[in-house]
Write a protein that holds these residues in place. Sequence first.
Motif, PDB file in Angstrom:
ATOM      1  N   LEU A  32       0.831  -1.207   0.000  1.00 18.11           N
ATOM      2  CA  LEU A  32       0.000   0.000   0.000  1.00 18.11           C
ATOM      3  C   LEU A  32       0.868   1.260   0.000  1.00 18.11           C
ATOM      4  O   LEU A  32       0.548   2.243  -0.677  1.00 18.11           O
ATOM      5  N   ALA A  33       1.951   1.237   0.746  1.00 19.43           N
ATOM      6  CA  ALA A  33       2.850   2.396   0.770  1.00 19.43           C
ATOM      7  C   ALA A  33       3.467   2.617  -0.608  1.00 19.43           C
ATOM      8  O   ALA A  33       3.544   3.748  -1.096  1.00 19.43           O
ATOM      9  N   GLU A  34       3.899   1.548  -1.263  1.00 17.61           N
ATOM     10  CA  GLU A  34       4.493   1.679  -2.607  1.00 17.61           C
ATOM     11  C   GLU A  34       3.460   2.139  -3.631  1.00 17.61           C
ATOM     12  O   GLU A  34       3.767   2.977  -4.490  1.00 17.61           O
ATOM     13  N   MET A  35       2.259   1.617  -3.562  1.00 18.35           N
ATOM     14  CA  MET A  35       1.219   2.030  -4.507  1.00 18.35           C
ATOM     15  C   MET A  35       0.838   3.495  -4.286  1.00 18.35           C
ATOM     16  O   MET A  35       0.573   4.224  -5.237  1.00 18.35           O
ATOM     17  N   THR A  36       0.823   3.938  -3.039  1.00 18.09           N
ATOM     18  CA  THR A  36       0.534   5.337  -2.749  1.00 18.09           C
ATOM     19  C   THR A  36       1.604   6.235  -3.350  1.00 18.09           C
ATOM     20  O   THR A  36       1.298   7.275  -3.949  1.00 18.09           O
ATOM     21  N   MET A  37       2.862   5.844  -3.217  1.00 13.71           N
ATOM     22  CA  MET A  37       3.944   6.629  -3.819  1.00 13.71           C
ATOM     23  C   MET A  37       3.816   6.642  -5.342  1.00 13.71           C
ATOM     24  O   MET A  37       4.029   7.680  -5.988  1.00 13.71           O
ATOM     25  N   ALA A  38       3.472   5.518  -5.939  1.00  9.81           N
ATOM     26  CA  ALA A  38       3.315   5.454  -7.394  1.00  9.81           C
ATOM     27  C   ALA A  38       2.168   6.342  -7.861  1.00  9.81           C
ATOM     28  O   ALA A  38       2.292   7.057  -8.862  1.00  9.81           O
ATOM     29  N   LEU A  39       1.057   6.316  -7.150  1.00  5.21           N
ATOM     30  CA  LEU A  39      -0.073   7.178  -7.508  1.00  5.21           C
ATOM     31  C   LEU A  39       0.278   8.650  -7.360  1.00  5.21           C
ATOM     32  O   LEU A  39      -0.118   9.483  -8.176  1.00  5.21           O
ATOM     33  N   MET A  40       1.050   8.981  -6.336  1.00 10.06           N
ATOM     34  CA  MET A  40       1.468  10.362  -6.153  1.00 10.06           C
ATOM     35  C   MET A  40       2.400  10.797  -7.290  1.00 10.06           C
ATOM     36  O   MET A  40       2.281  11.915  -7.808  1.00 10.06           O
ATOM     37  N   ILE A  77       8.033  20.313 -10.010  1.00  4.54           N
ATOM     38  CA  ILE A  77       6.698  19.845  -9.637  1.00  4.54           C
ATOM     39  C   ILE A  77       6.757  18.376  -9.230  1.00  4.54           C
ATOM     40  O   ILE A  77       6.024  17.928  -8.356  1.00  4.54           O
ATOM     41  N   LEU A  78       7.664  17.645  -9.840  1.00  3.48           N
ATOM     42  CA  LEU A  78       7.792  16.212  -9.567  1.00  3.48           C
ATOM     43  C   LEU A  78       8.402  15.921  -8.193  1.00  3.48           C
ATOM     44  O   LEU A  78       8.285  14.807  -7.690  1.00  3.48           O
ATOM     45  N   THR A  79       9.030  16.913  -7.579  1.00  2.00           N
ATOM     46  CA  THR A  79       9.671  16.733  -6.276  1.00  2.00           C
ATOM     47  C   THR A  79       8.666  16.157  -5.285  1.00  2.00           C
ATOM     48  O   THR A  79       7.522  16.584  -5.291  1.00  2.00           O
ATOM     49  N   PRO A  80       8.985  15.205  -4.492  1.00  2.00           N
ATOM     50  CA  PRO A  80      10.271  14.666  -4.065  1.00  2.00           C
ATOM     51  C   PRO A  80      10.781  13.498  -4.909  1.00  2.00           C
ATOM     52  O   PRO A  80      11.775  12.877  -4.559  1.00  2.00           O
ATOM     53  N   PHE A  81      10.114  13.214  -5.991  1.00  4.30           N
ATOM     54  CA  PHE A  81      10.546  12.108  -6.838  1.00  4.30           C
ATOM     55  C   PHE A  81      11.676  12.574  -7.749  1.00  4.30           C
ATOM     56  O   PHE A  81      11.692  13.725  -8.183  1.00  4.30           O
ATOM     57  N   PRO A  82      12.610  11.682  -8.069  1.00  2.87           N
ATOM     58  CA  PRO A  82      13.737  12.099  -8.918  1.00  2.87           C
ATOM     59  C   PRO A  82      13.280  12.403 -10.341  1.00  2.87           C
ATOM     60  O   PRO A  82      12.465  11.691 -10.916  1.00  2.87           O
ATOM     61  N   ALA A  83      13.813  13.472 -10.906  1.00  2.00           N
ATOM     62  CA  ALA A  83      13.432  13.900 -12.253  1.00  2.00           C
ATOM     63  C   ALA A  83      14.155  13.117 -13.337  1.00  2.00           C
ATOM     64  O   ALA A  83      13.876  13.305 -14.518  1.00  2.00           O
TER      65      ALA A  83
END
Length: 176
Positions: A32-40, A77-83
């Motif tokens: 669930l934590a990984e899917m939440t990050m993917a959806l975000m 805008i993508l932050t905190p995910f790596p661009a």
Amino acid sequence: MRGRSFIRDRRGVAAVEFALIAPVLILIYMGLAEMTMALMAERRSGHAAAVVADLIAQDTMTNKSELDDVFAIAEEILTPFPAAGMKVRITAVRTGGDAVPKVVWSHGKGFTAYSKGSTVNGIPAGLLAANETLIMSEVTYSFDSPAKYVLKNALNFRQEYFLRPRKLEMVTCTDC
């Protein structure tokens, strides 16, 4: 005598049940934590595509340097995910009397720009009539989970956004 008392002894049953159920619950929680990050990440990449199109549609004239600045905004805008897994392309499209969408100019980061005059596929039907213009932004993002408990492979998201120029009939690019 000892065997009977062992079978009837109920002490420790909760610990055994917990030991059997805990790994499944932890796996569900991590999934669930990984899917939440993917959806975000998917939502942020979609927002980045919308912002890129919106900023260019509000302009009257642009150039590659300005477009690169807009791409940098999309990365923020993508932050905190790596661009690093993000690709962006912005394209101005115009139709002639035959209503075939053709590229006026295009610029990309990670994507190859469309060549001028090439036909654009994938524009929704009815969105562009004869002699109209459109700003099209495309974003792809490859989300790679840092945990990799459930999502072992990267998920690839693709977003497209279409807007009409707001101030003039066409936003021109001086060096695209």
